[in-house]
Design an enzyme around this catalytic site. Structure first.
Site, mmCIF file in Angstrom:
data_model
loop_
_atom_site.group_PDB
_atom_site.id
_atom_site.type_symbol
_atom_site.label_atom_id
_atom_site.label_comp_id
_atom_site.label_asym_id
_atom_site.label_seq_id
_atom_site.Cartn_x
_atom_site.Cartn_y
_atom_site.Cartn_z
ATOM 1 N N PRO A 98 50.399 99.345 44.043
ATOM 2 C CG PRO A 98 48.322 100.403 44.085
ATOM 3 C CD PRO A 98 49.175 99.439 44.851
ATOM 4 C CD GLU A 135 41.348 100.974 51.321
ATOM 5 O OE1 GLU A 135 42.161 101.689 50.719
ATOM 6 O OE2 GLU A 135 40.233 100.656 50.856
ATOM 7 N NE ARG A 173 54.781 84.150 26.314
ATOM 8 C CZ ARG A 173 55.389 84.631 25.256
ATOM 9 N NH1 ARG A 173 56.285 85.564 25.388
ATOM 10 N NH2 ARG A 173 55.099 84.188 24.050
ATOM 11 C CG ASP A 188 56.946 86.963 21.923
ATOM 12 O OD1 ASP A 188 56.309 86.705 20.880
ATOM 13 O OD2 ASP A 188 57.029 86.186 22.887
HETATM 14 N N1 SAH Z 1 44.981 101.397 49.132
HETATM 15 C C1 SAH Z 1 45.925 100.969 48.152
HETATM 16 C C2 SAH Z 1 45.352 99.957 47.191
HETATM 17 C C3 SAH Z 1 45.101 98.624 47.792
HETATM 18 S S1 SAH Z 1 44.510 97.507 46.619
HETATM 19 C C4 SAH Z 1 46.374 102.170 47.336
HETATM 20 O O1 SAH Z 1 45.569 103.053 47.088
HETATM 21 O O2 SAH Z 1 47.535 102.198 46.903
HETATM 22 C C5 SAH Z 1 44.739 95.968 47.427
HETATM 23 C C6 SAH Z 1 45.966 95.180 47.029
HETATM 24 O O3 SAH Z 1 45.943 94.875 45.651
HETATM 25 C C7 SAH Z 1 47.305 95.865 47.246
HETATM 26 O O4 SAH Z 1 47.735 95.751 48.568
HETATM 27 C C8 SAH Z 1 48.204 95.110 46.284
HETATM 28 O O5 SAH Z 1 48.677 93.914 46.830
HETATM 29 C C9 SAH Z 1 47.250 94.780 45.134
HETATM 30 N N2 SAH Z 1 47.374 95.741 44.015
HETATM 31 C C10 SAH Z 1 46.538 96.747 43.727
HETATM 32 N N3 SAH Z 1 46.919 97.419 42.633
HETATM 33 C C11 SAH Z 1 48.050 96.838 42.201
HETATM 34 C C12 SAH Z 1 48.942 97.069 41.112
HETATM 35 N N4 SAH Z 1 48.738 98.065 40.253
HETATM 36 N N5 SAH Z 1 49.997 96.263 40.964
HETATM 37 C C13 SAH Z 1 50.229 95.259 41.840
HETATM 38 N N6 SAH Z 1 49.426 94.978 42.896
HETATM 39 C C14 SAH Z 1 48.343 95.743 43.085
#
Ligand code: SAH
Length: 245
Positions: A98, A135, A173, A188
């Protein structure tokens, strides 16, 4: 041959990408690009096959271990792919999460040009995606081995697999010859900062609503003008922010 590497606890996730649609065409090697899946479980350091442990300092959930991830990268990708000691010159490691750079049309296109073009030029790198779970990933792995972090939006997924698939699908794409009609990508949404115009097909009348007359006119210039106006109208209606950029 270009390689797209993915380190994941769930390689099966990628099966539909390989089996169906335009992505299968882009990743089966015919266009000079292959998808290489590394099963992170193989690099577990215990007999249970786990690669996570509890967070130091307490807190909910589990954290992916830096040593297991490093072993997957060095043994699975670097040794497996024969990149050698200077692997940092040949690989670009991308972590999903994120806090990463938000993927949009521009980034997806840039990614296609950098990592999916079949003709590999001197200096081109192959990409390695790390799919987080739980996490997330021990920060020390990020500090030492990750070149870039990407996010697909301001929401939290349970793993990075879907994020990688979304980026790969959209980037493919842009690879010439992946789409049957390569001009379609130019029309697109987002390509010129606008959303796509409404689309219609047969029948001409559906529940009393007619396809706009002008689309049957055969007058190419007028149709193009109409489509452009419709793109503006739709963008204003659905995504005014795009016009304000
Ligand atoms: N504790 C972290 C979230 C972990 S979610 C936080 O609060 O930021 C578990 C995994 O999902 C992450 O390590 C990542 O690889 C993936 N992930 C979660 N959300 C994502 C997003 N918006 N974009 C890309 N990968 C994501």
């Amino acid at each position: 041959m270009r390689k797209v590497w993915v380190i994941t606890l769930f390689p099966e996730y990628f099966k539909p990408l390989i089996d169906f649609g335009v992505t299968s065409k882009g990743l089966n090697g015919d266009l000079g690009v292959t998808l290489e899946l590394i099963n992170l479980k193989i690099f577990s350091l215990n007999s249970y096959g786990s690669v996570d442990d509890s967070p130091v300092g307490g807190g909910p959930g589990m954290v992916m271990r830096a040593d297991c991830l490093r072993n997957a990268l060095l043994q699975g990708v670097v040794n497996g792919g024969g990149y050698g000691e200077a692997y940092k010159d040949h690989l670009h490691v991308v972590l999903t999460g994120p806090r990463g750079r938000r993927v949009d049309n521009k980034i997806s296109k840039e990614f296609a040009e950098k990592f999916l073009s079949s003709s590999k030029n001197c200096g081109d790198k192959d990409v390695v995606f790390i799919c987080g779970r739980y996490e997330g990933v021990d920060e020390r792995f990020v500090d030492l081995y990750v070149d870039e972090e990407i996010s697909i939006g301001d929401f939290v997924l349970s793993g990075g697999e879907i994020a990688v698939m979304a980026l790969l699908d959209s980037a493919l794409r842009f690879v010439p010859s992946v789409l049957g009609n390569s001009s379609s990508v130019l029309c697109d949404s987002f390509e010129d900062g606008l959303l796509d115009h409404p689309q219609y097909t047969k029948p001409r009348v559906f529940e009393d609503i007619e396809v706009p007359e002008i689309l049957y006119s055969g007058h190419h210039a007028n149709i193009e003008k109409y489509k452009r106006e419709e793109r503006l109208r739709v963008t204003k209606l659905y995504r005014k922010d795009l016009l304000e950029l």
